[in-house]
Write a protein that holds these residues in place. Structure first.
Motif, PDB file in Angstrom:
ATOM      1  N   ASN A 213      36.941  32.745  45.645  1.00  0.00           N
ATOM      2  CA  ASN A 213      37.228  34.127  45.988  1.00  0.00           C
ATOM      3  C   ASN A 213      37.886  34.876  44.839  1.00  0.00           C
ATOM      4  O   ASN A 213      37.587  36.046  44.595  1.00  0.00           O
ATOM      5  CB  ASN A 213      38.152  34.186  47.218  1.00  0.00           C
ATOM      6  CG  ASN A 213      37.455  33.733  48.487  1.00  0.00           C
ATOM      7  OD1 ASN A 213      36.238  33.846  48.601  1.00  0.00           O
ATOM      8  ND2 ASN A 213      38.213  33.221  49.432  1.00  0.00           N
ATOM      9  N   LEU A 214      38.783  34.208  44.134  1.00  0.00           N
ATOM     10  CA  LEU A 214      39.512  34.872  43.056  1.00  0.00           C
ATOM     11  C   LEU A 214      38.571  35.348  41.956  1.00  0.00           C
ATOM     12  O   LEU A 214      38.694  36.469  41.463  1.00  0.00           O
ATOM     13  CB  LEU A 214      40.567  33.931  42.477  1.00  0.00           C
ATOM     14  CG  LEU A 214      41.853  33.763  43.298  1.00  0.00           C
ATOM     15  CD1 LEU A 214      42.715  32.665  42.702  1.00  0.00           C
ATOM     16  CD2 LEU A 214      42.627  35.074  43.361  1.00  0.00           C
ATOM     17  N   SER A 215      37.636  34.509  41.563  1.00  0.00           N
ATOM     18  CA  SER A 215      36.725  34.894  40.487  1.00  0.00           C
ATOM     19  C   SER A 215      35.802  36.023  40.929  1.00  0.00           C
ATOM     20  O   SER A 215      35.477  36.917  40.136  1.00  0.00           O
ATOM     21  CB  SER A 215      35.907  33.687  40.022  1.00  0.00           C
ATOM     22  OG  SER A 215      35.062  33.221  41.051  1.00  0.00           O
ATOM     23  N   ARG A 216      35.399  36.011  42.187  1.00  0.00           N
ATOM     24  CA  ARG A 216      34.513  37.071  42.669  1.00  0.00           C
ATOM     25  C   ARG A 216      35.247  38.407  42.785  1.00  0.00           C
ATOM     26  O   ARG A 216      34.700  39.461  42.467  1.00  0.00           O
ATOM     27  CB  ARG A 216      33.896  36.670  44.004  1.00  0.00           C
ATOM     28  CG  ARG A 216      32.908  35.529  43.866  1.00  0.00           C
ATOM     29  CD  ARG A 216      32.111  35.310  45.117  1.00  0.00           C
ATOM     30  NE  ARG A 216      31.187  34.188  44.933  1.00  0.00           N
ATOM     31  CZ  ARG A 216      30.348  33.790  45.860  1.00  0.00           C
ATOM     32  NH1 ARG A 216      30.277  34.409  47.018  1.00  0.00           N
ATOM     33  NH2 ARG A 216      29.544  32.763  45.635  1.00  0.00           N
ATOM     34  N   ILE A 217      36.505  38.361  43.235  1.00  0.00           N
ATOM     35  CA  ILE A 217      37.292  39.589  43.284  1.00  0.00           C
ATOM     36  C   ILE A 217      37.543  40.102  41.871  1.00  0.00           C
ATOM     37  O   ILE A 217      37.502  41.312  41.615  1.00  0.00           O
ATOM     38  CB  ILE A 217      38.618  39.360  44.038  1.00  0.00           C
ATOM     39  CG1 ILE A 217      38.332  39.116  45.528  1.00  0.00           C
ATOM     40  CG2 ILE A 217      39.550  40.556  43.882  1.00  0.00           C
ATOM     41  CD1 ILE A 217      39.553  38.780  46.353  1.00  0.00           C
ATOM     42  N   SER A 218      37.779  39.185  40.945  1.00  0.00           N
ATOM     43  CA  SER A 218      37.979  39.577  39.544  1.00  0.00           C
ATOM     44  C   SER A 218      36.751  40.298  39.005  1.00  0.00           C
ATOM     45  O   SER A 218      36.868  41.233  38.195  1.00  0.00           O
ATOM     46  CB  SER A 218      38.283  38.351  38.684  1.00  0.00           C
ATOM     47  OG  SER A 218      39.527  37.783  39.051  1.00  0.00           O
ATOM     48  N   GLU A 219      35.567  39.886  39.434  1.00  0.00           N
ATOM     49  CA  GLU A 219      34.337  40.563  39.011  1.00  0.00           C
ATOM     50  C   GLU A 219      34.289  41.994  39.544  1.00  0.00           C
ATOM     51  O   GLU A 219      33.783  42.895  38.873  1.00  0.00           O
ATOM     52  CB  GLU A 219      33.126  39.776  39.491  1.00  0.00           C
ATOM     53  CG  GLU A 219      32.907  38.463  38.744  1.00  0.00           C
ATOM     54  CD  GLU A 219      31.692  37.707  39.236  1.00  0.00           C
ATOM     55  OE1 GLU A 219      31.048  38.190  40.191  1.00  0.00           O
ATOM     56  OE2 GLU A 219      31.379  36.647  38.664  1.00  0.00           O
ATOM     57  N   ILE A 220      34.818  42.198  40.743  1.00  0.00           N
ATOM     58  CA  ILE A 220      34.869  43.551  41.301  1.00  0.00           C
ATOM     59  C   ILE A 220      35.869  44.399  40.523  1.00  0.00           C
ATOM     60  O   ILE A 220      35.613  45.569  40.225  1.00  0.00           O
ATOM     61  CB  ILE A 220      35.223  43.509  42.802  1.00  0.00           C
ATOM     62  CG1 ILE A 220      34.115  42.782  43.570  1.00  0.00           C
ATOM     63  CG2 ILE A 220      35.426  44.919  43.355  1.00  0.00           C
ATOM     64  CD1 ILE A 220      34.439  42.504  45.015  1.00  0.00           C
ATOM     65  N   PHE A 221      37.026  43.807  40.171  1.00  0.00           N
ATOM     66  CA  PHE A 221      37.987  44.515  39.322  1.00  0.00           C
ATOM     67  C   PHE A 221      37.305  44.976  38.029  1.00  0.00           C
ATOM     68  O   PHE A 221      37.441  46.129  37.612  1.00  0.00           O
ATOM     69  CB  PHE A 221      39.159  43.599  38.944  1.00  0.00           C
ATOM     70  CG  PHE A 221      40.055  43.211  40.085  1.00  0.00           C
ATOM     71  CD1 PHE A 221      40.092  43.937  41.254  1.00  0.00           C
ATOM     72  CD2 PHE A 221      40.883  42.099  39.983  1.00  0.00           C
ATOM     73  CE1 PHE A 221      40.924  43.581  42.313  1.00  0.00           C
ATOM     74  CE2 PHE A 221      41.724  41.728  41.012  1.00  0.00           C
ATOM     75  CZ  PHE A 221      41.735  42.465  42.181  1.00  0.00           C
ATOM     76  N   GLN A 222      36.580  44.053  37.412  1.00  0.00           N
ATOM     77  CA  GLN A 222      35.914  44.361  36.148  1.00  0.00           C
ATOM     78  C   GLN A 222      34.838  45.428  36.331  1.00  0.00           C
ATOM     79  O   GLN A 222      34.657  46.298  35.466  1.00  0.00           O
ATOM     80  CB  GLN A 222      35.314  43.090  35.540  1.00  0.00           C
ATOM     81  CG  GLN A 222      34.633  43.274  34.209  1.00  0.00           C
ATOM     82  CD  GLN A 222      35.583  43.656  33.083  1.00  0.00           C
ATOM     83  OE1 GLN A 222      36.796  43.818  33.299  1.00  0.00           O
ATOM     84  NE2 GLN A 222      35.052  43.826  31.892  1.00  0.00           N
ATOM     85  N   SER A 223      34.148  45.383  37.447  1.00  0.00           N
ATOM     86  CA  SER A 223      33.120  46.381  37.731  1.00  0.00           C
ATOM     87  C   SER A 223      33.729  47.778  37.819  1.00  0.00           C
ATOM     88  O   SER A 223      33.160  48.752  37.309  1.00  0.00           O
ATOM     89  CB  SER A 223      32.400  46.038  39.036  1.00  0.00           C
ATOM     90  OG  SER A 223      31.458  47.027  39.367  1.00  0.00           O
ATOM     91  N   ILE A 224      34.897  47.894  38.440  1.00  0.00           N
ATOM     92  CA  ILE A 224      35.574  49.192  38.553  1.00  0.00           C
ATOM     93  C   ILE A 224      36.014  49.668  37.174  1.00  0.00           C
ATOM     94  O   ILE A 224      35.825  50.841  36.814  1.00  0.00           O
ATOM     95  CB  ILE A 224      36.773  49.103  39.520  1.00  0.00           C
ATOM     96  CG1 ILE A 224      36.285  48.798  40.938  1.00  0.00           C
ATOM     97  CG2 ILE A 224      37.581  50.409  39.504  1.00  0.00           C
ATOM     98  CD1 ILE A 224      37.397  48.469  41.919  1.00  0.00           C
TER      99      ILE A 224
END
Length: 218
Positions: free
Chosen positions: A36-47
């Motif tokens: 979950n952490l890595s996937r949420i981090s990808e969303i952070f990066q997308s923003i």
């Protein structure tokens, strides 16, 4: 395996995939549970990337989805999405905003989220439930890019209508959601790890052999 995949299932290739008679192997990278952490981090990066490229539609949409994710982690037993969404905003987001306004409320952010995701609009009144269930009602919500030297980030304009129009700086809002959500997930790492999420990720594929297509997700 060179693809670093732990095989979960092996399925005969569907006849709908023309020209391929082999086997499809589907699984996840080693580690078992989805990260979950890595996937949420990808969303952070997308923003971040969306803001850098001035793709404000993507930045705002992803920010509103990020609130959904944090809310699901924060209140997993709450079955009604609108209640848990507004709870995370009231308990976490609004308490940490450097600029605030009664009209940038959890209710209006929820209906903004619904309008953006369902209709690609920032107008909350497109939702028929808004007049009945909305609080701090507005005539419209208008994301805006304000001059950097302009002090206020949230404006409310009375245009002689029943309800005012809400303006908010879209860069400020997205950056605040990103910063607050990032800090919150760092403070609640174990909660994030153990949450029952099935977050979006793109699967990758490669041929292990000429008749074995490997499909795996991070």
């Amino acid at each position: 395996m060179s693809h670093n995949s732990r095989v979960l299932t092996m399925l005969p290739c569907s006849s709908k995939i023309k020209g391929y008679k082999g086997v499809i192997t589907y699984g996840h990278k080693r580690g078992g549970k989805m990260n979950n952490l890595s996937r949420i981090s990808e969303i952070f990066q997308s923003i971040r990337l969306s803001l850098e490229s001035e793709n404000y539609f993507a930045a705002l949409t992803n920010s509103l989805i990020l609130i959904d994710i944090c809310a699901k982690i924060y209140a997993p037993t709450e079955k009604e999405p609108n209640k848990r969404y507004k709870k995370w905003i009231d308990d976490i987001l609004i308490t940490k905003l450097t600029y605030s306004n009664d009209y940038l409320s959890s209710s209006n952010i929820w209906f903004l989220r619904c309008a953006m995701l369902h209709e690609g609009s920032s107008d909350p009144t497109t939702n028929t439930s808004y007049q009945k269930f909305g609080t701090e009602k507005v005539r419209d919500i208008v994301p805006i890019i304000l001059p950097k030297e302009f002090h206020d980030k949230i404006l409310v304009a009375d245009q002689g209508e029943k309800y005012p129009t809400l303006f908010f700086d879209v860069i400020y809002f997205c950056e605040m959601v990103l910063s607050i959500a990032s800090d919150w997930t760092n403070e609640n790492v174990e909660l994030v790890k153990e949450s029952a999420l099935n977050l979006f990720s793109v699967a990758h594929s490669e041929f292990a052999t000429s008749n074995n297509l490997i499909i795996f997700r991070a």
